[in-house]
Design an enzyme around this catalytic site. Structure first.
Site, mmCIF file in Angstrom:
data_model
loop_
_atom_site.group_PDB
_atom_site.id
_atom_site.type_symbol
_atom_site.label_atom_id
_atom_site.label_comp_id
_atom_site.label_asym_id
_atom_site.label_seq_id
_atom_site.Cartn_x
_atom_site.Cartn_y
_atom_site.Cartn_z
ATOM 1 N N HIS A 122 -14.123 -74.641 121.232
ATOM 2 C CA HIS A 122 -13.493 -74.317 120.076
ATOM 3 C C HIS A 122 -11.956 -74.098 120.248
ATOM 4 O O HIS A 122 -11.288 -74.312 121.184
ATOM 5 C CB HIS A 122 -13.930 -72.945 119.596
ATOM 6 C CG HIS A 122 -13.853 -71.908 120.560
ATOM 7 N ND1 HIS A 122 -14.882 -71.436 121.276
ATOM 8 C CD2 HIS A 122 -12.909 -70.920 121.156
ATOM 9 C CE1 HIS A 122 -14.685 -70.563 122.200
ATOM 10 N NE2 HIS A 122 -13.542 -70.156 121.805
ATOM 11 N N CYS B 184 -17.625 -66.331 130.332
ATOM 12 C CA CYS B 184 -17.682 -67.846 129.969
ATOM 13 C C CYS B 184 -18.471 -68.668 130.785
ATOM 14 O O CYS B 184 -19.413 -69.377 130.364
ATOM 15 C CB CYS B 184 -16.274 -68.036 129.435
ATOM 16 S SG CYS B 184 -15.680 -66.798 128.165
HETATM 17 O O1 LIG Z 1 -12.805 -68.652 131.899
HETATM 18 C C1 LIG Z 1 -12.781 -68.527 130.490
HETATM 19 C C2 LIG Z 1 -13.056 -67.137 129.961
HETATM 20 C C3 LIG Z 1 -12.976 -67.082 128.553
HETATM 21 N N1 LIG Z 1 -12.725 -68.254 127.670
HETATM 22 C C4 LIG Z 1 -12.629 -67.916 126.204
HETATM 23 C C5 LIG Z 1 -13.557 -68.600 125.344
HETATM 24 C C6 LIG Z 1 -13.496 -67.412 124.118
HETATM 25 O O2 LIG Z 1 -12.382 -67.916 123.383
HETATM 26 C C7 LIG Z 1 -13.060 -66.224 124.755
HETATM 27 C C8 LIG Z 1 -14.257 -65.563 124.881
HETATM 28 O O3 LIG Z 1 -14.794 -64.872 123.703
HETATM 29 P P1 LIG Z 1 -16.462 -64.570 123.428
HETATM 30 O O4 LIG Z 1 -16.377 -63.875 122.154
HETATM 31 O O5 LIG Z 1 -16.969 -63.830 124.653
HETATM 32 O O6 LIG Z 1 -17.031 -66.092 123.777
HETATM 33 O O7 LIG Z 1 -12.643 -66.704 125.992
HETATM 34 C C9 LIG Z 1 -12.831 -69.496 128.281
HETATM 35 O O8 LIG Z 1 -12.432 -70.496 127.435
HETATM 36 N N2 LIG Z 1 -12.709 -69.726 129.471
#
Ligand SMILES: O=c1ccn([C@H]2C[C@H](O)[C@@H](COP(=O)(O)O)O2)c(=O)[nH]1
Ligand SMILES: Nc1nc(=O)c2c([nH]1)NC[C@@H]1CN(c3ccc(C(=O)N[C@@H](CCC(=O)O)C(=O)O)cc3)CN21
Length: 283
Positions: free
Chosen positions: A221, A160
């Site tokens: 989000h 991310c």
């Molecule tokens: O360091 C981080 C790791 C993950 N996230 C969050 C952002 C998303 O809600 C999910 C990852 O989902 P994707 O479908 O791969 O985008 O994990 C975060 O905020 N910070």
């Protein structure tokens, strides 16, 4: 802290509902946010409108710097935050590249410390950056990237916060970190701490003064099952002043980080906060 609350308010007021296929949940979403942390002034960006588990956040970033690819190693350092992605996501459990219990695959440091070259072999991106910065060199490409689209099918999650770009101006070190996707109630609590600690630590082991860290978020989000807690509980609270972070000054090299550093080498003082909120986590 105020910038965190401003972003939360912005999502609640102006966010657009977006379906997410991976988690099967809807997210209230905004695009683009820029946060700045003043590491020079030791303004540690720890959320105060709920109890924030900063040790867990620091354990994650140390694990990334060490190149960990296993949730058990993260647990030994002091965080359980990778257990669910390693062991509870059905798509990953069915993936033939998964090496068994706790394996996370090619994610974060497992890529960045061992970045595959198209003509064979690997590069340790972090080692190169530390060596350059220690020698006072900034080649305008001191970039630690964890982003390798050719390896996504071999990991439990795409990174991310995927890029950390260091810059030297005289004796002051700066950091620009970029995040593609941000779970604001849970992930961002940790990510703000991690960007701050990364600049503070790298400045310390390369012999420079830390300046500012700039954190760019693209998709920010709040999951549908987190919204009421954020809007009706956390956002009703008044923030406290920023706490301070102290890092053990005996940490002097990348090898120190790789070998003996633990969470006891980090201390937060002046942390006043409201009570914990348990936000739902989406695997
Ligand atoms: O360091 C981080 C790791 C993950 N996230 C969050 C952002 C998303 O809600 C999910 C990852 O989902 P994707 O479908 O791969 O985008 O994990 C975060 O905020 N910070
Ligand atoms: N949906 C989602 N959001 C994330 O923020 C996220 C992922 N997935 N997957 C990969 C990593 C793991 N991260 C996590 C995982 C769990 C917590 C969590 O449960 N935090 C609680 C308690 C933490 C603790 O006790 O150590 C919290 O209240 O902050 C936070 C970040 C951040 N990342």
């Amino acid at each position: 802290m105020q910038q965190y609350l401003d972003l939360c308010h912005r999502i609640v007021d102006e966010g657009v509902w977006v379906e997410n296929e991976r988690t099967g949940k809807r997210c209230l979403t905004v695009i683009n946010a820029d946060l700045t942390y003043d590491v020079a002034a030791n303004e540690f960006p720890l959320v105060t409108t709920r109890k924030s588990f900063w040790k867990s956040a620091i354990a994650e970033i140390i694990g990334y710097l060490r190149g960990y690819d296993n949730a058990e190693d993260f647990r030994k350092l002091g965080t359980k935050t990778w257990d669910a992605n390693a062991n509870q996501n059905q798509v990953w459990l069915n993936n033939p590249y998964r090496k068994g219990e706790d394996d996370m695959g090619l994610v974060y440091g497992a890529i960045g410390r061992n970045f595959p070259k198209p003509d064979g072999g690997q590069i340790d991106l972090l080692r190169k950056i530390i060596d350059d910065l220690k020698a006072g060199k900034d080649d305008r490409g001191e970039i630690l990237t964890f982003y390798h689209p050719g390896a996504f099918h071999m990991g439990c999650l795409r990174p991310c916060m995927y890029s950390h770009h260091f810059s030297l101006l005289g004796d002051t070190l700066y950091l620009n970190s970029t995040q593609r996707s941000c779970d604001v109630p849970l992930g961002l609590n940790f990510n703000m701490v991690q960007v701050y600690v990364l600049l503070a630590l790298v400045a310390q082991i390369t012999g420079h003064q830390p300046g500012q860290a700039y954190h760019k978020i693209v998709n920010a989000h709040i999951y549908e099952d987190q919204l009421a807690l954020m809007r009706d509980v956390q956002l009703k609270r008044k923030p406290f002043a920023s706490p301070q972070l102290k890092i053990n000054p005996d940490i002097k090299t990348l090898e120190d980080i790789e070998t003996w550093v633990t969470l006891d080498d980090f201390e937060v003082t002046g942390y006043e906060c409201h009570e914990a909120i348990q936000y739902p986590f989406s695997v």
